[in-house]
Design an enzyme around this catalytic site. Sequence first.
Site, PDB file in Angstrom:
ATOM      1  CE1 TYR B 120      10.054  47.669  12.067  1.00 42.69           C
ATOM      2  CE2 TYR B 120       8.217  46.667  13.284  1.00 42.69           C
ATOM      3  CZ  TYR B 120       9.041  46.597  12.259  1.00 42.69           C
ATOM      4  OH  TYR B 120       8.950  45.681  11.162  1.00 42.69           O
ATOM      5  CE1 TYR B 159       4.654  44.211  13.828  1.00 41.19           C
ATOM      6  CE2 TYR B 159       7.207  43.552  13.896  1.00 41.19           C
ATOM      7  CZ  TYR B 159       5.983  44.092  12.969  1.00 41.19           C
ATOM      8  OH  TYR B 159       6.086  44.437  11.900  1.00 41.19           O
ATOM      9  NE  ARG B 169       3.883  40.661   9.379  1.00 39.69           N
ATOM     10  CZ  ARG B 169       4.765  41.064   8.377  1.00 39.69           C
ATOM     11  NH1 ARG B 169       5.100  42.196   8.510  1.00 39.69           N
ATOM     12  NH2 ARG B 169       5.336  40.169   7.651  1.00 39.69           N
ATOM     13  CG  HIS B 172       9.349  41.389   9.301  1.00 42.29           C
ATOM     14  ND1 HIS B 172       8.554  41.031  10.203  1.00 42.29           N
ATOM     15  CD2 HIS B 172       9.450  42.427   8.944  1.00 42.29           C
ATOM     16  CE1 HIS B 172       7.806  42.352  10.516  1.00 42.29           C
ATOM     17  NE2 HIS B 172       8.262  43.102   9.700  1.00 42.29           N
ATOM     18  CG  HIS B 174      10.332  46.407   6.962  1.00 40.26           C
ATOM     19  ND1 HIS B 174       9.240  46.077   6.413  1.00 40.26           N
ATOM     20  CD2 HIS B 174      10.166  45.982   8.345  1.00 40.26           C
ATOM     21  CE1 HIS B 174       8.164  45.919   7.313  1.00 40.26           C
ATOM     22  NE2 HIS B 174       8.740  45.777   8.486  1.00 40.26           N
TER      23      HIS B 174
END
Lengths: 189, 251
Positions: B120, B159, B169, B172, B174
């Site tokens: 991110y 990640y 994870r 995906h 959000h």
Amino acid sequence: MSLPVTPSQTIGPFYGEALPVPGGGEPAPAGHPDTVTLHGRVYDGGGTPVPDALLEFWQAAPDGSLAGAPGSLARDGVTFTGFARVPTGRDGRYVLRTLPPGGAPFLSLCVFAPGLSRHLFTRVYFALPEDDPLLPALPAGRRATLLATEDPGTHRGYRFDVHLSGERETVFLEFPCAGRTEESRPSGS
Amino acid sequence: MASEPLQEQLSRPIPDFTDPPAAAPANGAPAYDLAPYRGLPLRQPARPPVPVLGPGAVELTGPVFGPADVGPLDSDLTRQHRGEPLGERITVSGRVLDRHGRPVRGQLVEVWQANAAGRYTHRADRHAAPLDPNFTGTGRCLTDGEGRYHFTTVRPGAYPWNHHRNAWRPPHLHFSLFGTAFAQRLVTQMYFPGDPLVPYDALWRAIGDPVARARVIAAYDPARNVPEWSLGYRWDIVLDGPAATPAEGGR
């Protein structure tokens, strides 16, 4: 027809580039004489400030209108939109500069934070009116968790802390739908 | 944008995401931890929420957004920098509906995600994967008159995270959504179909109802591919919470 709803999932720790916006906590037009400053902290159940919460406020305009107006993400400095979005700082603090709501004397507040599977709704009351439909349903001791207190020595300043859990846990709210079944309720909370 | 009727979409068979084997390997290595995510204990309210009954609540109305808030390019996460981001280019589109199946029109949809390497753009993300100078990973759009939203982006990477040993994870997105009522507010995550990481994911498993787990998984929709350009995924979202009925003047 009642459709099965999409489940909620935690906001997680990485929303910071996406959701907060400059001026998000200042719905009051700059320099407006009626501006009130609401500030406080978000705490967890151990009394530790929550440095990564996101607070969203929705409220009536001073004339009581709930129509809202565009421009909350890119404020024009003039329009009151009724919506605010404020992340807490490292010390768990937030500040909101807004206009007093007309009609019912409260702001609706939605709290998001990593570690919460689902956001939490509450209300920030500037007064506890006799005819409010919600307040009489609450135990007297918990009613006060929804009341912003006047900040002595400030001009139109109010303090409101959110306690996610613990002895001083804030009253959180839900909004039932007619006909909602257990299956369709949000899971994972 | 023609697609199968809504009821058929929503009654699609659940993707075959059965529970992974929980048995410990014979060599004595620890079994993979399948405990669902429960959040941080000190952040969970101990008391049940208090129901707000009756009409007239402020929360049955909500904020509005418009062109001043969202520009036409905000929905294309691949065009926010000088160059193109690395990764597999995708589109994610669908409809936002209320519980009665009515489209949520002109309302704000926001997304954020990791880049193709699973990192991110956020100072708290310490995963040892590269940042992409051409990808921030955030987008916005307003739904159209049919409740449709549309994003162009790249498929995010997986990640690791610290939920338990060796936890990863799945890729995906959000999503943040508004309805006509503030009480319909939703923040959630969208997953990709056929992803082998999903059944192991503590956050996905935190959705208590196995049937509801399927509702956060997008469908691959070849009809939404852009030829020679991008792969198409479809994901419809149904907001919970009381919405104004048409007779009450819902917008």
